[in-house]
Design a protein around this motif. Structure first.
Motif, PDB file in Angstrom:
ATOM      1  N   ASN A  41      18.140  -6.648 -18.922  1.00 55.24           N
ATOM      2  CA  ASN A  41      17.119  -6.211 -17.851  1.00 55.24           C
ATOM      3  C   ASN A  41      15.785  -5.976 -18.417  1.00 55.24           C
ATOM      4  N   LYS A  42      14.594  -6.209 -17.832  1.00 59.58           N
ATOM      5  CA  LYS A  42      13.176  -5.903 -18.456  1.00 59.58           C
ATOM      6  C   LYS A  42      12.969  -4.482 -18.582  1.00 59.58           C
ATOM      7  N   ASP A  43      13.690  -3.645 -17.656  1.00 59.04           N
ATOM      8  CA  ASP A  43      13.555  -2.126 -17.755  1.00 59.04           C
ATOM      9  C   ASP A  43      14.519  -1.239 -18.713  1.00 59.04           C
ATOM     10  N   TYR A  44      15.533  -1.924 -19.399  1.00 64.51           N
ATOM     11  CA  TYR A  44      16.559  -1.287 -20.044  1.00 64.51           C
ATOM     12  C   TYR A  44      16.195  -0.532 -21.268  1.00 64.51           C
ATOM     13  N   ALA A  45      15.428  -1.047 -22.089  1.00 63.90           N
ATOM     14  CA  ALA A  45      15.123  -0.260 -23.110  1.00 63.90           C
ATOM     15  C   ALA A  45      14.294   1.008 -22.918  1.00 63.90           C
ATOM     16  N   ALA A  46      13.532   0.930 -22.180  1.00 64.79           N
ATOM     17  CA  ALA A  46      12.462   1.914 -21.675  1.00 64.79           C
ATOM     18  C   ALA A  46      13.508   3.245 -21.221  1.00 64.79           C
ATOM     19  N   LEU A  47      14.126   2.599 -20.200  1.00 66.21           N
ATOM     20  CA  LEU A  47      14.803   3.637 -19.481  1.00 66.21           C
ATOM     21  C   LEU A  47      15.919   4.348 -20.200  1.00 66.21           C
ATOM     22  N   MET A  48      16.609   3.663 -21.249  1.00 65.26           N
ATOM     23  CA  MET A  48      17.679   4.070 -22.205  1.00 65.26           C
ATOM     24  C   MET A  48      17.179   4.963 -23.179  1.00 65.26           C
ATOM     25  N   ALA A  49      15.915   4.502 -23.677  1.00 68.18           N
ATOM     26  CA  ALA A  49      15.264   5.474 -24.489  1.00 68.18           C
ATOM     27  C   ALA A  49      14.579   6.717 -23.992  1.00 68.18           C
ATOM     28  N   GLY A  50      14.805   6.973 -22.618  1.00 72.04           N
ATOM     29  CA  GLY A  50      14.398   8.423 -21.962  1.00 72.04           C
ATOM     30  C   GLY A  50      13.245   8.342 -21.137  1.00 72.04           C
ATOM     31  N   ALA A  51      12.614   7.184 -21.056  1.00 70.98           N
ATOM     32  CA  ALA A  51      11.555   7.017 -20.096  1.00 70.98           C
ATOM     33  C   ALA A  51      11.920   7.556 -18.749  1.00 70.98           C
ATOM     34  N   ALA A  73      10.027   6.997 -15.954  1.00 67.01           N
ATOM     35  CA  ALA A  73       9.798   5.960 -15.253  1.00 67.01           C
ATOM     36  C   ALA A  73       9.493   4.582 -15.874  1.00 67.01           C
ATOM     37  N   VAL A  74       9.363   3.374 -15.274  1.00 65.92           N
ATOM     38  CA  VAL A  74       9.345   2.113 -15.861  1.00 65.92           C
ATOM     39  C   VAL A  74       7.760   2.209 -16.184  1.00 65.92           C
ATOM     40  N   PRO A  75       7.507   1.876 -17.439  1.00 63.96           N
ATOM     41  CA  PRO A  75       6.185   1.651 -18.011  1.00 63.96           C
ATOM     42  C   PRO A  75       5.502   0.642 -17.090  1.00 63.96           C
ATOM     43  N   ALA A  76       4.009   0.895 -16.875  1.00 62.35           N
ATOM     44  CA  ALA A  76       3.442  -0.231 -16.329  1.00 62.35           C
ATOM     45  C   ALA A  76       3.161  -1.347 -17.115  1.00 62.35           C
ATOM     46  N   SER A  77       3.152  -2.468 -16.505  1.00 62.25           N
ATOM     47  CA  SER A  77       2.800  -3.723 -17.554  1.00 62.25           C
ATOM     48  C   SER A  77       1.482  -3.590 -18.005  1.00 62.25           C
ATOM     49  N   THR A  78       1.425  -4.358 -19.243  1.00 60.73           N
ATOM     50  CA  THR A  78       0.175  -4.326 -19.994  1.00 60.73           C
ATOM     51  C   THR A  78      -0.244  -5.815 -20.152  1.00 60.73           C
ATOM     52  N   ALA A  79      -0.518  -6.670 -19.007  1.00 58.04           N
ATOM     53  CA  ALA A  79      -0.488  -8.004 -19.243  1.00 58.04           C
ATOM     54  C   ALA A  79      -1.968  -8.109 -19.579  1.00 58.04           C
TER      55      ALA A  79
END
Length: 176
Positions: A158-168, A170-176
């Motif tokens: 899942n694209k949000d897994y790493a950030a959320l498991m690291a303690g974020a 909120a899901v970080p905003a995309s930096t496209a």
């Protein structure tokens, strides 16, 4: 001040449902039910058997670890056996596999020896206290009211897994 004078008591807090689909890091606790079946490897009293239906399950509490819903609790059952057939047991095994993948950062498509070993447990005690990323769903309680539950574990694909498991929180905003 008398204990029986409630004028100075705090106001009741509202506990709206956690939104359906929210991704939250949770700690799972297994409430022991005292049922063992050594032939299945179910020892330690973690399983619960329903005397009316004959079904066997893990009675689990999920506590949100951080963020907006920190310390909120949800409860769900993980099926181990149903006299109606293997479907409930298969659903329980699938959920536990996803929990292990989430907690141990194993990609679902990784079938290497290390990944296979990470998906093995010695017993239900290994699941008691495990932390993973869960997806909130809703179901009806015994009174027909909606309640928040965890029915799916979110895995490293899942694209949000790493950030959320690291303690974020909120899901970080995309930096496209």
């Amino acid at each position: 001040m008398s204990f029986f004078d409630f004028n100075s008591a705090s106001e009741q807090t509202s506990f709206d449902l956690i939104p359906k689909g929210a991704l939250v890091r949770v700690r799972m606790t297994v409430k022991p039910g005292g049922f063992d079946d050594a032939s299945q490897g179910w020892t330690g009293g973690y399983a619960t058997r329903n005397d009316n239906t004959g079904s066997v399950y893990l009675n689990c509490e999920f506590v949100v670890m951080e963020g907006q819903y920190a310390r909120r609790k949800m409860w769900s059952l993980i099926g181990l056996y149903s006299p109606k057939g293997p479907e409930w047991s298969n659903m329980g095994r699938t959920f536990i596999k996803a929990v292990l993948n989430s907690a141990r950062a194993i990609h679902p498509n990784d079938n290497g020896p290390a990944a296979q070993n990470a998906r093995r447990i010695n017993g239900f005690a290994d699941l008691d206290g495990i932390e993973f990323l869960g997806k909130v769903d809703w179901e009806k309680d015994q009174n027909g009211q909606d309640k928040s539950v965890i029915k799916a574990a979110i895995t490293p694909d899942n694209k949000d897994y790493a950030a959320l498991m690291a303690g974020a929180t909120a899901v970080p905003a995309s930096t496209a």
